[in-house]
Design a protein around this motif. Structure first.
Motif, PDB file in Angstrom:
ATOM      1  N   LEU A   1     -67.383 -48.835  20.563  1.00 51.47           N
ATOM      2  CA  LEU A   1     -68.478 -49.773  20.774  1.00 51.47           C
ATOM      3  C   LEU A   1     -69.721 -49.006  21.216  1.00 51.47           C
ATOM      4  CD1 LEU A   1     -69.674 -52.609  21.177  1.00 51.47           C
ATOM      5  CD2 LEU A   1     -68.660 -52.609  23.466  1.00 51.47           C
ATOM      6  N   HIS A   2     -70.830 -49.222  20.522  1.00 53.42           N
ATOM      7  CA  HIS A   2     -72.071 -48.525  20.841  1.00 53.42           C
ATOM      8  C   HIS A   2     -73.166 -49.539  21.149  1.00 53.42           C
ATOM      9  CE1 HIS A   2     -70.222 -44.806  19.563  1.00 53.42           C
ATOM     10  NE2 HIS A   2     -69.931 -45.341  18.404  1.00 53.42           N
ATOM     11  N   LEU A   3     -73.540 -49.598  22.421  1.00 55.69           N
ATOM     12  CA  LEU A   3     -74.669 -50.402  22.874  1.00 55.69           C
ATOM     13  C   LEU A   3     -75.688 -49.468  23.522  1.00 55.69           C
ATOM     14  CD1 LEU A   3     -72.728 -53.272  24.694  1.00 55.69           C
ATOM     15  CD2 LEU A   3     -73.534 -53.276  22.336  1.00 55.69           C
ATOM     16  N   TRP A   4     -76.961 -49.787  23.373  1.00 54.39           N
ATOM     17  CA  TRP A   4     -78.005 -48.984  24.001  1.00 54.39           C
ATOM     18  C   TRP A   4     -78.606 -49.772  25.157  1.00 54.39           C
ATOM     19  CZ3 TRP A   4     -81.483 -45.577  20.419  1.00 54.39           C
ATOM     20  CH2 TRP A   4     -80.667 -44.798  19.592  1.00 54.39           C
ATOM     21  N   LEU A   5     -78.736 -49.125  26.303  1.00 56.52           N
ATOM     22  CA  LEU A   5     -79.433 -49.745  27.422  1.00 56.52           C
ATOM     23  C   LEU A   5     -80.935 -49.777  27.146  1.00 56.52           C
ATOM     24  CD1 LEU A   5     -77.755 -48.169  30.604  1.00 56.52           C
ATOM     25  CD2 LEU A   5     -77.234 -50.332  29.497  1.00 56.52           C
ATOM     26  N   GLY A   6     -81.581 -50.808  27.651  1.00 57.66           N
ATOM     27  CA  GLY A   6     -83.030 -50.890  27.496  1.00 57.66           C
ATOM     28  C   GLY A   6     -83.781 -49.826  28.263  1.00 57.66           C
TER      29      GLY A   6
ATOM     30  N   TRP B   1     -87.768 -49.728  12.899  1.00 54.59           N
ATOM     31  CA  TRP B   1     -86.797 -49.656  13.988  1.00 54.59           C
ATOM     32  C   TRP B   1     -86.552 -51.026  14.602  1.00 54.59           C
ATOM     33  CZ3 TRP B   1     -86.885 -50.771  19.199  1.00 54.59           C
ATOM     34  CH2 TRP B   1     -88.116 -51.091  19.759  1.00 54.59           C
ATOM     35  N   ARG B   2     -87.546 -51.919  14.569  1.00 56.82           N
ATOM     36  CA  ARG B   2     -87.360 -53.255  15.116  1.00 56.82           C
ATOM     37  C   ARG B   2     -86.361 -54.056  14.294  1.00 56.82           C
ATOM     38  NH1 ARG B   2     -90.451 -55.590  18.887  1.00 56.82           N
ATOM     39  NH2 ARG B   2     -88.535 -56.821  19.020  1.00 56.82           N
ATOM     40  N   ASP B   3     -86.187 -53.702  13.021  1.00 53.62           N
ATOM     41  CA  ASP B   3     -85.163 -54.356  12.210  1.00 53.62           C
ATOM     42  C   ASP B   3     -83.760 -53.895  12.600  1.00 53.62           C
ATOM     43  OD1 ASP B   3     -87.177 -55.586  10.689  1.00 53.62           O
ATOM     44  OD2 ASP B   3     -87.259 -53.893   9.299  1.00 53.62           O
ATOM     45  N   THR B   4     -83.676 -52.705  13.189  1.00 55.74           N
ATOM     46  CA  THR B   4     -82.367 -52.106  13.440  1.00 55.74           C
ATOM     47  C   THR B   4     -81.787 -52.448  14.798  1.00 55.74           C
ATOM     48  OG1 THR B   4     -83.195 -50.049  14.453  1.00 55.74           O
ATOM     49  CG2 THR B   4     -83.103 -50.141  12.044  1.00 55.74           C
ATOM     50  N   MET B   5     -82.638 -52.856  15.731  1.00 54.13           N
ATOM     51  CA  MET B   5     -82.206 -53.112  17.098  1.00 54.13           C
ATOM     52  C   MET B   5     -82.655 -54.506  17.526  1.00 54.13           C
ATOM     53  SD  MET B   5     -80.620 -50.581  18.659  1.00 54.13           S
ATOM     54  CE  MET B   5     -80.367 -48.805  18.683  1.00 54.13           C
ATOM     55  N   ILE B   6     -81.736 -55.256  18.125  1.00 54.01           N
ATOM     56  CA  ILE B   6     -82.087 -56.581  18.618  1.00 54.01           C
ATOM     57  C   ILE B   6     -81.722 -56.674  20.099  1.00 54.01           C
ATOM     58  CG2 ILE B   6     -81.861 -57.732  16.396  1.00 54.01           C
ATOM     59  CD1 ILE B   6     -79.089 -58.681  17.278  1.00 54.01           C
ATOM     60  N   PRO B   7     -82.530 -57.407  20.888  1.00 49.17           N
ATOM     61  CA  PRO B   7     -82.201 -57.564  22.301  1.00 49.17           C
ATOM     62  C   PRO B   7     -80.848 -58.247  22.479  1.00 49.17           C
ATOM     63  CG  PRO B   7     -84.450 -58.290  21.842  1.00 49.17           C
ATOM     64  CD  PRO B   7     -83.785 -58.089  20.519  1.00 49.17           C
ATOM     65  N   ALA B   8     -80.109 -57.790  23.480  1.00 50.26           N
ATOM     66  CA  ALA B   8     -78.789 -58.361  23.779  1.00 50.26           C
ATOM     67  C   ALA B   8     -78.733 -58.676  25.274  1.00 50.26           C
ATOM     68  CB  ALA B   8     -77.689 -57.391  23.373  1.00 50.26           C
TER      69      ALA B   8
ATOM     70  N   PHE C   1     -79.674 -54.782  27.394  1.00 48.62           N
ATOM     71  CA  PHE C   1     -78.967 -54.091  26.326  1.00 48.62           C
ATOM     72  C   PHE C   1     -79.644 -54.402  24.998  1.00 48.62           C
ATOM     73  CE2 PHE C   1     -75.226 -53.948  29.226  1.00 48.62           C
ATOM     74  CZ  PHE C   1     -74.853 -52.627  29.038  1.00 48.62           C
ATOM     75  N   TRP C   2     -79.447 -53.477  24.045  1.00 47.06           N
ATOM     76  CA  TRP C   2     -79.856 -53.695  22.663  1.00 47.06           C
ATOM     77  C   TRP C   2     -78.664 -53.406  21.769  1.00 47.06           C
ATOM     78  CZ3 TRP C   2     -85.129 -54.520  20.904  1.00 47.06           C
ATOM     79  CH2 TRP C   2     -86.057 -54.625  21.949  1.00 47.06           C
TER      80      TRP C   2
END
Length: 678
Positions: A50-55, A85-92, A319-320
């Motif tokens: 699982l790969h999530l990116w912190l804001g 890049w905005r297409d690739t990452m969404i706020p979570a 998260f994103w």
């Protein structure tokens, strides 16, 4: 990712004035290492985990934004599904924890507020969260929790007679308000009265301990609230008492102590040890020695700092999530841009050993196994395929480009234990094939590749002996019905602190449109699960059989999780006869546990796949990017001392950028955002 970050910074415009060439050597057919993903049956995304990116991952986001800016898909690939890049990452922003109250699990769900900032903005360069800001924001967070404390039902006591209620909360709030003002004065004037602050903190913590203890039998909500108040307040006390507030880098000064032991030493109520948020923090970094949930270990300073970054320094959302696989969103675009810049990639090249010069001051040669050769006339391997109009890495090599038996497509070429015979061997020599080396291979491989260095220098021996790693495991399922139909009304949430060994679950419906399922078998739910894996390393068990054993083990654990535990998260997966195996997409008529073979799972036991732990007392054994001890060798990876010594994408990027800066003789902090390494 550390290797890609290094290549990115080194290959910036004008790089040929400094270097003749930049070459990336890669085992197997795809890039990404522990962040790799590929496309399997029906174009489904198959991840290492699982790969999530912190804001708060400013450096990783900045690199991603620079990459997509240079990639310029609207011009160069207008049909590609993800253009910017905005297409690739969404706020979570939706997160949850599973809280265990006796024998009963309950959901503890929340949505963190979003903000107008974007991670990776250039104006964050050089900006680090200060300890004073940490204290002020932590106190504000505690005050929010305190103000939410209700009076126990039926309570008619006078103030102080009913300790778990709003009366006691008001006293705590007043004391914390005074502390907040003191912190703000410190930030404005640089002076403070430590003795007065600590006495105030101790009085507050004594009251909180009473309330946290008395709240134990009042139900989960009140118990959690007082536990959180106790946890965060004790962290603030620790920052003050251990003089971290004077210098953000001094968070490192308490990294010899475990986080839970540290907060208990600073007055946290004993009940904090059982808080879901504490278990979730350890789950975030797989922080269990030998994957044993009874042995949580996480360096205190790093835990506090990372928590502060996560909670108080995020941009946009806490998260994103990616809208496709990590390989699709990150590594394929990086590959395309680096290739345009003139960086060379040698796929199917396995590094077998680094060898020292006669005077033991430099890397003189590198042993390489060439796993396969290219078809006659080909000069370069093209690793990408298109799925749903998106360049992606496939789940096996493209044999039409190889001079090899087609059976090689089914071989584990990315594993150290691959038994497929090499097509060739190579020896790269200093002065002929390279001048400078950046080692961006995980530390789990160091005993196998760097034996001469380990024998030569005690710093290398200490690093290998003291940096612990842990195996991880994950699985993904694709279900035909959507989550609301299955009884879960929070699609997109990420939940942790649940049943071991798959304690973290991420709902990933945003990936459905990125995959290529036929209409009659299209999923409505995609769910990822991951956790630590108890995989000891007996000397007589290392090899292909070892990997198969743990892959089978992960399969059994995953089937058991679906049969016994998933219904608590997604009730509709349970039918009259147990787990509804007919829900699985791609099962081709299989039923019962055999249907699980149509899904995806991974046992990450390979030396290069194991997760690097942030155990107390191990910071001192990490080497910085410019501390290899050899003139032409630099280090990159989340196992180095980068300033954020945790296994995460930001740490890898930090280390890669630091390695590149060192190669060209720049200061370590050059063009690095939020830099806090002394």
């Amino acid at each position: 990712m550390a290797a890609m970050a290094t290549a990115w910074r080194l290959s910036e415009p004008g790089w040929r004035d400094r270097f003749e060439s930049i070459t990336v050597y890669q085992r197997g057919w795809r890039l990404g290492g522990k962040g790799a993903s590929s496309r399997g049956a029906s174009g489904r995304i198959e991840e290492h985990g699982l790969h999530l990116w912190l804001g708060a991952y400013d450096n990783a986001f900045r690199l991603l934004r620079e990459c997509y800016g240079e990639l310029d898909r609207p011009t160069t690939d207008p049909h590609a599904r993800l253009q910017t890049w905005r297409d690739t990452m969404i706020p979570a922003p939706r997160l949850g924890l599973e809280d265990l109250d006796g024998d009963e699990w309950s959901h503890w769900l929340g949505t963190f507020s979003t903000n107008a900032q974007l991670p990776g903005d250039p104006d964050t360069e050089g900006r680090a969260l200060t300890a004073v800001e940490f204290v002020a924001r932590a106190v504000l967070l505690v005050l929010d929790f305190v103000r939410s404390v209700p009076e126990p039902a039926g309570s008619g006591e006078e103030p102080f007679d009913g300790p778990v209620g709003a009366s006691a909360a008001a006293v705590v709030a007043a004391a914390l308000g005074g502390l907040l003002e003191a912190a703000r004065r410190t930030d404005a004037t640089g002076s403070r009265d430590d003795g007065t602050l600590l006495r105030s903190m101790d009085e507050v913590l004594a009251l909180i301990r009473v309330n946290a203890g008395d709240a134990a039998g009042t139900g989960p909500e009140l118990r959690r609230t007082w536990g959180l108040i106790s946890l965060i307040t004790s962290v603030v006390r620790g920052i003050l008492a251990d003089d971290i507030i004077s210098d953000p880098s001094s968070f490192r000064a308490v990294n010899d102590e475990d986080f839970l032991e540290w907060v208990l030493r600073h007055g946290a109520a004993p009940a904090v040890a059982d808080l879901a948020i504490v278990r979730g923090l350890y789950d975030l970094v797989f922080g269990y020695e030998d994957a044993d949930p009874k042995r949580p270990r996480f360096a205190a300073g790093l835990a506090a700092f990372l928590s502060g970054k996560m909670l108080f320094d995020y941009k946009g959302a806490i998260f994103w999530k990616m809208t496709a696989g990590m390989g699709d969103v990150v590594f394929a675009p990086l590959y395309e841009v680096l290739l345009r810049r003139g960086v060379s990639f040698e796929f199917f090249h396995r590094i077998d050993g680094l060898h020292l010069s006669a005077d033991r001051t430099a890397i003189d040669s590198i042993s390489v196994g060439r796993q396969v050769t290219l078809s006659p006339g080909r000069t370069r391997y093209d690793p990408l395929v298109r799925v749903r109009d998106l360049p992606c890495f496939p789940d096996r090599p493209r044999t039409d480009q190889l001079d090899a038996d087609p059976a090689v497509a089914d071989q584990p070429l990315e594993s150290h234990w691959c038994s497929w015979p090499d097509a060739d061997t190579r020896t790269l020599r200093r002065g002929e094939d390279f001048d400078t080396v950046v080692l961006a291979i995980p530390v789990g491989m160091a005993p196998l590749l760097c034996r001469e260095l380990i024998d030569d220098r005690p710093q290398w021996r200490d690093m290998v002996d003291h940096l612990a790693t842990v195996a991880t495991q994950s699985f993904q399922v694709w279900l035909r019905e959507d989550e609301p139909s299955l009884g879960w009304d929070r699609p997109g949430v990420t939940i942790s602190a649940y049943e071991q060994p798959f304690s973290t679950w991420a709902s990933m419906p945003q990936l459905i449109d990125a995959e290529g399922w036929p209409a009659e078998d299209r999923p409505g739910t995609i769910a990822y699960f991951c956790g630590a894996l108890d995989a000891t390393w007996p000397d007589d068990a290392r090899g292909p059989e070892y990997a198969r054993r743990y892959r089978d083990h992960t399969r059994r654990e995953a089937v058991g999780f679906l049969e016994r535990h998933l219904r608590r998260l997604i009730p509709g997966v349970e039918g009259p006869d147990g787990f509804r195996w007919d829900l699985l997409c791609g099962r081709d008529g299989r039923d019962g546990p055999e249907a699980f073979d149509s899904q995806y799972w991974s046992a990450n036991v390979d030396p290069s796949d194991r997760y690097v732990l942030s155990l107390p007392g191990t910071d001192r054994y990490r080497l910085r990017s410019d501390e290899s001890g050899y003139d032409n060798l630099f280090l990159a990876g989340d196992w180095t001392d980068s300033g954020m010594n945790a296994g995460c994408i930001e740490s890898a990027v930090l280390s890669g950028l630091q390695a590149a800066n060192a190669v060209v003789g720049r200061p370590r902090a050059h063009r690095i955002a939020g830099y806090y390494l002394p």
